[in-house]
Design a protein around this motif. Sequence first.
Motif, PDB file in Angstrom:
ATOM      1  N   ALA A 186       2.726 -20.764 -23.664  1.00  0.00           N
ATOM      2  CA  ALA A 186       3.809 -21.635 -23.219  1.00  0.00           C
ATOM      3  C   ALA A 186       3.283 -23.014 -22.851  1.00  0.00           C
ATOM      4  N   ARG A 187       2.139 -23.073 -22.180  1.00  0.00           N
ATOM      5  CA  ARG A 187       1.604 -24.373 -21.788  1.00  0.00           C
ATOM      6  C   ARG A 187       1.225 -25.200 -23.020  1.00  0.00           C
ATOM      7  N   THR A 188       0.498 -24.583 -23.951  1.00  0.00           N
ATOM      8  CA  THR A 188       0.063 -25.322 -25.130  1.00  0.00           C
ATOM      9  C   THR A 188       1.254 -25.803 -25.946  1.00  0.00           C
ATOM     10  N   PHE A 189       2.214 -24.932 -26.171  1.00  0.00           N
ATOM     11  CA  PHE A 189       3.347 -25.294 -27.002  1.00  0.00           C
ATOM     12  C   PHE A 189       4.186 -26.389 -26.353  1.00  0.00           C
ATOM     13  N   SER A 190       4.461 -26.260 -25.066  1.00  0.00           N
ATOM     14  CA  SER A 190       5.312 -27.248 -24.399  1.00  0.00           C
ATOM     15  C   SER A 190       4.630 -28.604 -24.306  1.00  0.00           C
ATOM     16  N   THR A 191       3.335 -28.630 -24.075  1.00  0.00           N
ATOM     17  CA  THR A 191       2.643 -29.917 -23.969  1.00  0.00           C
ATOM     18  C   THR A 191       2.418 -30.556 -25.335  1.00  0.00           C
ATOM     19  N   GLU A 192       2.339 -29.755 -26.387  1.00  0.00           N
ATOM     20  CA  GLU A 192       2.242 -30.329 -27.726  1.00  0.00           C
ATOM     21  C   GLU A 192       3.586 -30.871 -28.197  1.00  0.00           C
ATOM     22  N   LEU A 193       4.661 -30.192 -27.827  1.00  0.00           N
ATOM     23  CA  LEU A 193       5.987 -30.596 -28.297  1.00  0.00           C
ATOM     24  C   LEU A 193       6.520 -31.801 -27.535  1.00  0.00           C
ATOM     25  N   PHE A 194       6.298 -31.833 -26.215  1.00  0.00           N
ATOM     26  CA  PHE A 194       6.893 -32.862 -25.376  1.00  0.00           C
ATOM     27  C   PHE A 194       5.819 -33.748 -24.742  1.00  0.00           C
ATOM     28  N   ALA A 195       6.136 -35.033 -24.656  1.00  0.00           N
ATOM     29  CA  ALA A 195       5.225 -35.966 -23.983  1.00  0.00           C
ATOM     30  C   ALA A 195       5.480 -36.016 -22.480  1.00  0.00           C
ATOM     31  N   GLY A 196       6.724 -35.764 -22.076  1.00  0.00           N
ATOM     32  CA  GLY A 196       7.086 -35.884 -20.666  1.00  0.00           C
ATOM     33  C   GLY A 196       6.876 -34.595 -19.897  1.00  0.00           C
ATOM     34  N   PRO A 197       6.415 -34.679 -18.666  1.00  0.00           N
ATOM     35  CA  PRO A 197       6.150 -33.467 -17.875  1.00  0.00           C
ATOM     36  C   PRO A 197       7.406 -32.679 -17.518  1.00  0.00           C
ATOM     37  N   ARG A 198       8.556 -33.346 -17.417  1.00  0.00           N
ATOM     38  CA  ARG A 198       9.765 -32.611 -17.037  1.00  0.00           C
ATOM     39  C   ARG A 198      10.266 -31.735 -18.174  1.00  0.00           C
ATOM     40  N   ALA A 199      10.205 -32.232 -19.375  1.00  0.00           N
ATOM     41  CA  ALA A 199      10.583 -31.415 -20.525  1.00  0.00           C
ATOM     42  C   ALA A 199       9.625 -30.239 -20.684  1.00  0.00           C
ATOM     43  N   GLN A 200       8.360 -30.474 -20.414  1.00  0.00           N
ATOM     44  CA  GLN A 200       7.383 -29.387 -20.483  1.00  0.00           C
ATOM     45  C   GLN A 200       7.732 -28.277 -19.497  1.00  0.00           C
ATOM     46  N   ALA A 201       8.096 -28.638 -18.276  1.00  0.00           N
ATOM     47  CA  ALA A 201       8.473 -27.644 -17.267  1.00  0.00           C
ATOM     48  C   ALA A 201       9.778 -26.950 -17.662  1.00  0.00           C
ATOM     49  N   TRP A 202      10.712 -27.694 -18.242  1.00  0.00           N
ATOM     50  CA  TRP A 202      12.003 -27.140 -18.679  1.00  0.00           C
ATOM     51  C   TRP A 202      11.797 -26.008 -19.678  1.00  0.00           C
ATOM     52  N   LEU A 203      10.917 -26.204 -20.644  1.00  0.00           N
ATOM     53  CA  LEU A 203      10.654 -25.175 -21.643  1.00  0.00           C
ATOM     54  C   LEU A 203       9.828 -24.029 -21.052  1.00  0.00           C
ATOM     55  N   ALA A 204       8.804 -24.368 -20.273  1.00  0.00           N
ATOM     56  CA  ALA A 204       7.938 -23.339 -19.692  1.00  0.00           C
ATOM     57  C   ALA A 204       8.709 -22.443 -18.734  1.00  0.00           C
ATOM     58  N   GLY A 205       9.695 -22.998 -18.029  1.00  0.00           N
ATOM     59  CA  GLY A 205      10.488 -22.187 -17.113  1.00  0.00           C
ATOM     60  C   GLY A 205      11.195 -21.051 -17.824  1.00  0.00           C
ATOM     61  N   SER A 206      11.732 -21.319 -19.006  1.00  0.00           N
ATOM     62  CA  SER A 206      12.363 -20.249 -19.771  1.00  0.00           C
ATOM     63  C   SER A 206      11.331 -19.253 -20.286  1.00  0.00           C
ATOM     64  N   CYS A 207      10.133 -19.722 -20.580  1.00  0.00           N
ATOM     65  CA  CYS A 207       9.071 -18.812 -21.012  1.00  0.00           C
ATOM     66  C   CYS A 207       8.711 -17.819 -19.909  1.00  0.00           C
ATOM     67  N   LEU A 208       8.897 -18.220 -18.656  1.00  0.00           N
ATOM     68  CA  LEU A 208       8.558 -17.341 -17.544  1.00  0.00           C
ATOM     69  C   LEU A 208       9.607 -16.261 -17.304  1.00  0.00           C
ATOM     70  N   HIS A 209      10.640 -16.191 -18.132  1.00  0.00           N
ATOM     71  CA  HIS A 209      11.509 -15.005 -18.111  1.00  0.00           C
ATOM     72  C   HIS A 209      10.714 -13.773 -18.515  1.00  0.00           C
ATOM     73  N   GLY A 210       9.676 -13.964 -19.329  1.00  0.00           N
ATOM     74  CA  GLY A 210       8.782 -12.878 -19.683  1.00  0.00           C
ATOM     75  C   GLY A 210       7.654 -12.767 -18.676  1.00  0.00           C
ATOM     76  N   ASP A 211       6.779 -11.785 -18.892  1.00  0.00           N
ATOM     77  CA  ASP A 211       5.704 -11.549 -17.925  1.00  0.00           C
ATOM     78  C   ASP A 211       4.361 -12.081 -18.391  1.00  0.00           C
ATOM     79  N   VAL A 212       4.291 -12.638 -19.608  1.00  0.00           N
ATOM     80  CA  VAL A 212       3.011 -13.121 -20.123  1.00  0.00           C
ATOM     81  C   VAL A 212       2.693 -14.460 -19.475  1.00  0.00           C
ATOM     82  N   ALA A 213       1.467 -14.619 -19.003  1.00  0.00           N
ATOM     83  CA  ALA A 213       1.059 -15.840 -18.317  1.00  0.00           C
ATOM     84  C   ALA A 213       1.236 -17.050 -19.219  1.00  0.00           C
ATOM     85  N   ALA A 214       1.626 -18.173 -18.634  1.00  0.00           N
ATOM     86  CA  ALA A 214       1.914 -19.386 -19.405  1.00  0.00           C
ATOM     87  C   ALA A 214       0.710 -19.886 -20.185  1.00  0.00           C
TER      88      ALA A 214
END
Length: 510
Positions: A174-202
Amino acid sequence: MTRHDAIVIGAGPNGLAAAITLARAGRDVVLCEAADAPGGAVRTQELTLPGFLHDTFSSVYPAGAASPVFARWPLEDFGLEWVHPAVSMAHPFPDGGAVALHQSLERTAASLDASHAGDGAAWEQFAGPLLEVFPQLRRTMIGGWFPVVGPAGLLARHGMQGTLEFARLLLASARTFSTELFAGPRAQAWLAGSCLHGDVAADDAGSAITGTYLQLLGHFVGWPSPRGGAQRLADALAGYLESLGGTLRVNSRVTKVITAGGRTAGVELANGERLRANVVVADLLPGGLLSVAGDALGSAYRARLERYRLGPATVKVDWALDDVVPWTADEARGAGTVHVGGHLEDLVDAQRTVGAGRLPERPFLLFGQQSVADPSRAPEGKHTAWAYTRVPQSHRFDADGVTAFAERIDAQIERFAPGFRDRVLARHVMGPTDLEERNANLPGGDVGGGSYAIDQLIFRPVPGVSPYRTTVEGLYLGSAATFPGGAVHGACGHAAARVALTEGRVRRWL
């Protein structure tokens, strides 16, 4: 022993889907549920005060609205109505800003661009092609075994490059994908937050797919909930089953699967009653299957089931509120779901703390406020809300410990919604043990039906040609422990029932 064509164990969404599939095929089917009502983790109760309807476990069902299984059935004729909030999901930040997920791709892109110019275009460029082939992708993600239709559709529509992008998403963190896709930190958190619906570490491979797929579902069908509470979905499924001639028996706990000559012969209930059938479909996790089938499964299969890993435990809090939640961020006030945690590093730190076996001081919360769009859930002018967060399976809570941790949850919400505590009329807290006591299919308080680590993501519960077959002829597994896993979509039970029907036809032909 009363005789039936098939017996289904457990009236959660998968058990109901299995029973309906068998009944539609003309089978005499009886569905046995241990609780006093159908639904499993799809229940609605007055947990706090009279007149306040709380979804006891799950509440928001994008996978249910997108389910190709549910779509085949006239559930609206049995009382199901989906309610869509003005904003599917909002991810607020402590300074009052937020990024929102809308069903509209264009409105979502505008919210992303408001947080960082260019991030909206990046999301449109990524999500747009996938939404074009989303029916095929949906059949991969919420279909039966084997999951090939989505990648094949991508290959046909967008060539090898699109297929490789999808494969990369399956393996990315989740961290790699969100930071590669988005330049802004808020968009990165927006996507990563949905990734945390699962149990796999970001930071771990395989964590990106969960959140990304949830965002795509938000565009395709939204993040809706049933009007009047989650129970309406369970009741609609149960009503449809009974209209087909199926029998639902509540307060009927199955304690044993009866076998004879190496194949299924029926089940025994807790009261000693026996029901006879040559087909049994179990909406149980591996531990539950082991408890009712035991030695009949054979030592090798039992050993593999025993290696099935659970996800983290859960603490859930429900509130009766005097008014709406006073979010600082405008976008959060109309959202059905709010991801409470802040910036990407805050989310990752909270998850790392849980992974290390400790309770986070500022937990990441999945927060729901369905009464904002559905006033039938509370008395006039009042509201309901809920939140849950993951905690270590190793942590042992007593009653005081769960209450103390709930205070951290309240404090975390207060950071983003000052004055929240002043609007609380009553609070109901459930720790991992409470969740399991209410629903045996939530062992250790795991609400995901088992870990979604990459080695257990697809081959659930054990590697094999079909996840729905067991080593006992006529006994099938149709729970969240099988592909495609958790969420409320009925695909696991439906697929198990289809395998049972197919193998039954083959046996008759032979």
